[in-house]
Design an enzyme around this catalytic site. Structure first.
Site, short mmCIF file in Angstrom:
data_model
loop_
_atom_site.label_atom_id
_atom_site.label_comp_id
_atom_site.label_asym_id
_atom_site.label_seq_id
_atom_site.Cartn_x
_atom_site.Cartn_y
_atom_site.Cartn_z
N HIS A 1 -7.91 -1.61 -6.62
CA HIS A 1 -6.57 -1.91 -6.39
C HIS A 1 -6.40 -2.63 -5.51
CE1 HIS A 1 -2.10 -0.71 -6.82
NE2 HIS A 1 -2.33 -0.99 -5.46
N GLU A 2 -6.86 -2.37 -4.37
CA GLU A 2 -6.64 -3.07 -3.24
C GLU A 2 -7.29 -4.36 -3.23
OE1 GLU A 2 -4.30 -2.23 -1.14
OE2 GLU A 2 -4.20 -0.29 -1.87
N HIS B 1 -4.66 -7.01 -4.42
CA HIS B 1 -3.70 -7.53 -3.47
C HIS B 1 -4.32 -8.31 -2.41
CE1 HIS B 1 -0.68 -4.49 -4.63
NE2 HIS B 1 -1.46 -3.62 -4.27
#
Length: 419
Positions: A18-19, A22
């Site tokens: 997920h990170e 980003h």
């Protein structure tokens, strides 16, 4: 112990994937990433790369974050008269401003700072040997703060709020997007490990070892055509026929199963086995084993999982209850159960949690990715940015709501799982 290890692996993979979404798109959009963190709370491990990004592993398994330049309190304050040591590059630009008494460079230039602009003009002014001098600061210069922490300066063009609206939008969406991709990939892997996707349109079956059908002589890929006279053309027909045939079944009674094996039609007596309140005959749907079938099967499982999660979210909105939510404790409990059931259960759980995380983060609540995306869209429609102060207050309110909710959910999970 196996449950704890499984939980750590699943949690780590979900957060990192997920990170990283980003992180990757922030870099691609020209945004300076200050920190890539896995977990929350006190640091267990940290490392700074050459680009100035701090990678940290933190103690509490409550998520993670990517901290970007321009977010929150990101400005470095240098008080007038502060002693500093400047290290210059070959072009005479300042490449390092040392405000500490450590990490001293013997070739550095001592200065008492009287003024600076590290965002726009990129300059620093101060007294050098009682003479006021101004030096240009390199775009990628670093500051060694008083506690010894070294960070990159953040000129306006590498701050989050000054990236293009498209860059910010994809940066915010990339986390959930990565979770969706991970969920799909893991579901496809699961189908490959299982050997294929169940073919519910067929009446061919897989026979379970030591099951009722196996004891009656059926083998894998046999074709069940009738049960007690009820015609069978698909898996749904088969399950319905078993239910009808066993509706008034007494102890030790059998049902007639007509099947085709090697083009020969046979009828045998099968004694169904009772599980809870239903009877089974020890068969499973046959598998579609083609490469394309496996890929489409994985996509089908991902879509079905997403649909289930969306329905659960709808139910949460119409009838809120903490029992419908789960935090890290519930995730640990599910990981522990999956670990006992084997690799396929672990992969299935990971895929569902990944899709769940992606959908949850797209809810338009401030502090979640969905809230940031909503503000990006509003900005695009208005064609002017939302004031930083306004955005900060909205985000702070969202964070407060999420913290209270997380505490309540975690407490509820603890009481439900351990007491």
């Amino acid at each position: 112990m196996l449950g704890i290890i499984t939980f750590i692996i699943i949690f780590g993979i979900l957060v990192i994937v997920h990170e990283f979404g980003h992180f990757y798109f922030a870099k691609k959009s020209g945004i300076l990433v200050r920190e890539f963190a896995i977990g929350m709370g006190p640091k267990i491990f940290s490392h700074v790369d050459q680009g100035g990004t701090l990678y940290t592993l933190r103690m509490l398994p409550l998520g993670g974050y990517v901290r970007m330049a321009g977010w929150g309190d990101d400005k470095t304050e240098i008080k007038t008269g502060t002693p500093a040591s400047l290290t210059l590059n070959e072009q005479g630009f300042v490449k390092r401003i040392n405000l500490s008494q450590s990490k001293l460079d013997p070739t550095s230039l001592p200065m008492h700072v009287t003024g600076y602009d590290l965002e726009d003009q990129l300059s620093i002014t101060g007294l050098v040997l009682e003479e006021t001098k101004t030096y240009k600061v390199a775009h990628d210069a670093t500051i060694v703060e008083e506690d010894g922490t070294e960070i990159r300066i953040a000129p306006l063009d590498v701050q989050y709020q000054n990236a293009s609206i498209g860059g910010r939008l994809i940066t915010n969406f990339a986390g959930p997007m990565n979770n969706f991709i991970l969920g799909i990939v893991v579901f496809i892997l699961l189908v490959f490990l299982q050997g294929g996707m169940p073919d519910f349109s067929s009446n061919h079956v897989r026979v379970q070892e030591n099951g009722a059908a196996a004891k009656a002589g059926l083998r894998d890929n046999d074709q069940i055509v009738a049960i007690n006279g009820y015609k069978v053309n698909s898996w749904n027909d088969l399950t319905e026929a078993v239910n009808l045939a066993t509706r008034d079944l007494g102890p030790s009674q059998t049902i007639k199963v007509t099947y085709k094996s090697h083009q020969r039609l046979k009828t045998v007596a099968v004694k169904p086995q009772k599980h809870a309140k239903t009877y089974t005959i020890g068969v499973k749907a046959s598998l579609k084993t083609g490469f394309k079938d496996k890929l489409l099967g994985g996509l089908e499982l991902a879509w079905s999982g997403a649909f289930t999660i969306l329905n659960a979210l709808k139910g949460l909105i119409t009838g809120f209850s903490l029992n419908k939510l789960g935090g890290p404790v519930a995730m640990y409990d599910m990981s522990n159960q999956a670990a006992q059931n084997g690799l396929e259960s672990v992969l299935s759980l990971m895929a569902m949690l990944s899709i769940n995380l992606g959908i949850f983060n797209l809810i338009p609540i401030p502090a979640l990715d969905g809230g940031k995306i909503l503000m990006n869209i509003i900005e695009a429609i208005r064609r002017k940015p939302i004031k930083q102060e306004t955005e900060a207050y909205i985000t702070l309110a969202g964070v407060a709501i999420m913290v209270v909710l997380m505490i309540a959910v975690t407490w509820n999970d603890i009481m439900r799982v351990f007491f």
